[in-house]
Motif scaffolding. Structure first.
Motif, mmCIF file in Angstrom:
data_model
loop_
_atom_site.group_PDB
_atom_site.id
_atom_site.type_symbol
_atom_site.label_atom_id
_atom_site.label_comp_id
_atom_site.label_asym_id
_atom_site.label_seq_id
_atom_site.Cartn_x
_atom_site.Cartn_y
_atom_site.Cartn_z
ATOM 1 N N UNK A 566 1.000 -1.063 -0.018
ATOM 2 C CA UNK A 566 -0.036 -0.046 -0.051
ATOM 3 C C UNK A 566 0.975 1.315 -0.168
ATOM 4 N N UNK A 567 2.261 1.199 0.350
ATOM 5 C CA UNK A 567 2.959 2.393 0.395
ATOM 6 C C UNK A 567 4.508 1.895 -0.005
ATOM 7 N N UNK A 602 0.084 -4.365 -7.234
ATOM 8 C CA UNK A 602 -0.738 -3.173 -7.107
ATOM 9 C C UNK A 602 -1.760 -3.452 -6.956
ATOM 10 N N UNK A 603 -2.415 -3.433 -5.736
ATOM 11 C CA UNK A 603 -4.051 -3.747 -5.326
ATOM 12 C C UNK A 603 -4.375 -2.649 -4.617
ATOM 13 N N UNK A 604 -3.873 -1.409 -4.138
ATOM 14 C CA UNK A 604 -4.721 -0.611 -3.358
ATOM 15 C C UNK A 604 -4.325 0.957 -4.466
ATOM 16 N N UNK A 605 -5.491 1.643 -4.626
ATOM 17 C CA UNK A 605 -5.124 2.872 -5.140
ATOM 18 C C UNK A 605 -3.967 3.674 -4.699
ATOM 19 N N UNK A 606 -3.697 3.586 -3.376
ATOM 20 C CA UNK A 606 -2.515 4.491 -2.858
ATOM 21 C C UNK A 606 -1.122 4.243 -3.734
ATOM 22 N N UNK A 607 -0.926 2.923 -3.875
ATOM 23 C CA UNK A 607 0.294 2.783 -4.587
ATOM 24 C C UNK A 607 0.491 3.333 -6.123
ATOM 25 N N UNK A 608 -0.755 3.574 -6.694
ATOM 26 C CA UNK A 608 -0.685 4.211 -8.166
ATOM 27 C C UNK A 608 -0.147 5.514 -7.855
ATOM 28 N N UNK A 609 -0.019 6.114 -6.722
ATOM 29 C CA UNK A 609 0.467 7.685 -6.637
ATOM 30 C C UNK A 609 1.502 7.547 -5.534
ATOM 31 N N UNK A 611 5.583 7.524 -4.617
ATOM 32 C CA UNK A 611 6.867 8.268 -5.037
ATOM 33 C C UNK A 611 7.266 7.640 -6.299
ATOM 34 N N UNK A 612 7.905 8.537 -7.184
ATOM 35 C CA UNK A 612 8.576 7.868 -8.270
ATOM 36 C C UNK A 612 9.644 6.906 -8.023
ATOM 37 N N UNK A 613 10.166 7.060 -7.018
ATOM 38 C CA UNK A 613 11.306 6.220 -6.418
ATOM 39 C C UNK A 613 10.741 4.541 -6.381
ATOM 40 N N UNK A 614 9.608 4.386 -5.931
ATOM 41 C CA UNK A 614 9.062 3.155 -6.091
ATOM 42 C C UNK A 614 9.196 2.454 -7.281
ATOM 43 N N UNK A 615 8.521 2.966 -8.341
ATOM 44 C CA UNK A 615 8.333 2.633 -9.861
ATOM 45 C C UNK A 615 10.089 2.428 -10.337
ATOM 46 N N UNK A 616 10.641 3.190 -9.869
ATOM 47 C CA UNK A 616 12.275 2.790 -10.205
ATOM 48 C C UNK A 616 12.763 1.539 -9.646
#
Length: 747
Positions: A566-567, A602-609, A611-616
């Motif tokens: 979730x985060x 990615x199962x919670x809307x919060x993770x879609x938003x 920080x960019x560092x997560x996606x990296x």
């Protein structure tokens, strides 16, 4: 008490003779009401049976106008009779017309009668009808009279089950076609024969001549029952504290004197031992339906199960009935646990449950085994017999029991069309899912058992996009050992023959409760202590699983995915724990993965938003569509009232998915969609058109999805979606289907 026993036994003795006489169902009912009215010295006795699920019909009467028979009807809950049927409770009124809810039916001529006693006719929670006596004298009926009428109602329920009143409204049960509507928990269609998980106990002799002999039978059966419970406790492994506590409560019920005393009184009143046990079970089930407290319901469930075990001992009708499992078994049960279901392995062609939910353990296992599952099919267990022909439509949530020739023919045509389609899919099995525009979509399969892996090649899947590791935990009574898990995961990789397998770490909590873990009482489990939250708190369990995965890889590539992130901080902590275990294995001189991929669901809307560092940092991301959709729409997927209200192809949801696609494209993070929706061709087309280039689904869905993707242009599909979004439509489904029809005509 002695008088109650004497009167009850005399009444049952006369009833046995009436039921033994020749005659059709109506003639038997007429004899019963005449006999009961005479024995109880009342002017009226009437039997009302259910004509359908919500309508009662007067089927026999002594004392009311005989012309009203099969003409007087009432809805469930209507009038005093309807109240008895609806709530399953007696109504004893000295002045019936003054009672709340009284309904006057002039065609019956009942205005002459003041007092009213109605008792439900039911069998193991199933409502069959109402037995009523009335008299002119304004009085309440005594406890002895109530008990006598309850015993008669019990016998009537058994005789109805045996078909003694076939031909009367609502009484014919096991020789007519029946349709049951339920909810879809696993898609698919199947035709076969009923296999009852717990074959129904049939009480063939509800009335007994020798109470002393019946009491001996009951006490001997109860002693055997207690021995069985003691043996269950003795077999528990050391440290199984929670299970021991449950079984100790179970044992206290088995030794309950009040439980035995109630059955002994019914035997002394003229019932057989098994009829007395079933009367007790029926009462427990009625109470269970009324009790809101979860703890008390569970205790009543224990009592219900004990009664069931006692019945099987008394009748000899155990689960091993000697019946041979049919060639194409369709399992029918009230409910079933994951362990029992896994024991059937892949023998089953379909499953039908009276209870259950889309997120239940049974549904999880059924999805893993790709077995069609219909849940919430109320009444199917009572209606079905072993060997009955049954059709399961897991697309529509329909179950046809003993289908007519017309229904059978239509269903056979549907299966033939599906088989022909599967042949077409086999011809493109080794071809890529390449759209006409040149875009290629990777199609992967979901799995949860080693037995799923043989489907990898025949399905045309490029790999396993999700391997659910919790099934090995759900089916056990103790925590699996690290060596066992490492061996299993190694065999999964061996079976994949070099194809990529993404292992999801333990996803428990919410609807998935481990048998050996104490259940946390939470107001909203779906939003509670589950998945990665449990893993981060239960460090030992998570570490053991990560070590097993690393050792299973034995130098091969390894892909691990953490659920319900979730985060960003949760992912960082989980990722670091895996890296620490890899470093520890390396220091020990053990083989470490040649390539390590660490991803997140990615199962919670919060993770879609996030920080960019997560996606990296994430090596890959998989959208967990089942949970994400319910959180996005705030609609519990286990709640039948709301889960179908929100369309996957809703404009808001597709726009949200588009946002995730864009974020992953910006950082170059591989993205896939995993869930039931990925296996539905129209939804899969929309996902691919929105930019998703990897989908993971059940093996049987890969062929239909690939077939559709290969004959469309994704750019044109995207234009259709954008046009629908621009029009203000709530969903793009209709527009996309219309577009597909045009494409098919053009082809």
């Amino acid at each position: 008490m002695a008088r109650r026993v004497s009167e009850s036994r005399k009444l049952l003795g006369r009833l046995r003779g009436a039921l033994a006489d020749a005659g059709d169902g109506q003639a038997r009912l007429d004899k019963v009401v005449d006999l009961v009215a005479d024995s109880m010295r009342t002017e009226v006795c009437s039997i009302y049976l259910f004509r359908d699920e919500g309508t009662l019909e007067l089927c026999a009467t002594e004392g009311l106008n005989p012309d009203a028979v099969h003409k007087t009807r009432m809805r469930l809950g209507e009038g005093l009779v309807g109240r008895v049927a609806r709530f399953g409770r007696n109504v004893n009124a000295a002045d019936a017309p003054a009672e709340r809810g009284f309904r006057y039916m002039p065609e019956t001529g009942e205005e002459r009668f003041s007092s009213f006693l109605g008792v439900p006719i039911r069998r193991l929670g199933e409502r069959l009808g109402v037995l009523v006596v009335q008299s002119r004298e304004a009085r309440e009926f005594t406890d002895d009279e109530i008990h006598a009428l309850e015993v008669v109602a019990m016998v009537l329920a058994e005789m109805t089950e045996l078909g003694a009143f076939a031909g009367a409204a609502g009484a014919a049960r096991h020789d007519q076609p029946a349709l049951f509507r339920g909810a879809v928990a696993q898609e698919g269609t199947a035709a076969g024969a009923v296999w009852l998980h717990e074959p129904r106990v049939v009480v063939t002799a509800p009335i007994a001549e020798d109470p002393e002999a019946e009491l001996k039978r009951l006490r001997a059966a109860a002693a055997e029952l207690r021995q069985q419970v003691d043996a269950m406790i003795d077999r528990l492994p050391p440290g199984a504290t929670d299970q021991r506590a449950v079984l100790e409560a179970y044992r206290s019920f088995a030794r309950s004197r009040s439980w035995m005393r109630r059955m002994e009184e019914d035997i002394e009143g003229g019932l057989s031992a098994e009829a007395a046990a079933e009367k007790e079970q029926a009462g427990a089930r009625t109470k269970m339906q009324e009790v809101p407290d979860l703890y008390l319901r569970e205790r009543l469930q224990d009592l219900d199960d004990l009664s069931n075990r006692l019945l099987r001992i008394l009748t000899g009708q155990g689960q091993d009935t000697g019946a041979e499992m049919p060639a194409a078994p369709i399992l029918v049960a009230r409910n079933i646990g994951p362990g029992d279901l896994l024991e059937y392995d892949r023998k089953l062609k379909g499953i039908v449950l009276e209870e259950g939910s889309v997120g239940s353990h049974a549904a999880i296992v059924a999805r893993a085994l790709a077995i069609p599952l219909v849940i919430q099919a109320k009444g199917v267990v009572q209606a079905a017999l072993n060997g009955d022909r049954i059709l399961v439509d897991g697309e529509q949530g329909a179950v046809h029991l003993r289908p007519s020739d017309t229904v059978e023919g239509a269903f056979r045509d549907k299966l033939a069309m599906q088989a022909a389609a599967q042949e077409r899919y086999a011809s493109i099995r080794d071809l890529p899912a390449k759209a006409l525009c040149g875009s290629v979509v990777g199609l992967h399969m979901n799995a949860g058992l080693l037995a799923d892996l043989p489907s990898l090649g025949p399905s045309g899947a490029e790999g396993v996009g999700l391997f659910r590791t919790e099934l090995q935990f759900l089916a056990r009574n103790a925590v699996p050992r690290r060596g066992e898990l490492a061996s299993l995961y190694s065999r999964v990789m061996d079976s994949a023959e070099g194809r990529r397998v993404v292992f999801r770490t333990l996803d428990i909590g919410s609807d998935k409760v481990l048998p050996f873990m104490k259940r946390e009482v939470e107001p909203n489990p779906a939003l509670g202590w589950r998945a990665i939250r449990v893993g981060l708190d239960k460090k030992g369990v998570m570490r053991m699983q990560l070590q097993a995965l690393i050792r299973a890889a034995a130098g091969r590539p390894l892909a691990v995915m953490f659920p319900f992130i979730a985060q960003f901080e949760e992912f960082k902590e989980a990722r670091q724990r895996l890296l620490d275990e890899v470093a520890l294995e390396e220091r020990r001189g053990s083989a470490v993965p040649a390539r390590l991929e660490i991803g997140a669901m990615l199962e919670t809307p919060s993770l879609a938003y996030a920080p960019r560092q997560f996606y990296e940092m994430a090596d890959f991301i998989s959208i967990g569509g089942n949970d994400l959709k319910q959180f996005f729409f705030a609609a519990d997927r286990e709640n039948e009232r709301v889960r179908r209200r929100y369309d996957t192809l809703n404009v808001s949801y597709l726009t949200f998915l588009e946002h995730i696609v864009e974020r992953c494209a910006d950082t170059g993070t591989p993205l896939s969609f995993c869930g039931e929706d990925a296996g539905r061709p129209v939804e899969a087309l929309a996902f691919a058109a929105m930019g998703l280039r990897a989908l993971s689904m059940r093996p049987a869905s890969i062929g239909p999805v690939k077939s559709l993707l290969r004959r469309v242009n994704l750019d044109e599909a995207r234009a259709c979606i954008d046009e629908a979004r621009g029009s203000g439509a709530q969903s793009v489904r209709s527009a996309l289907r219309d577009w597909l029809r045009v494409q098919d005509r053009a082809a």
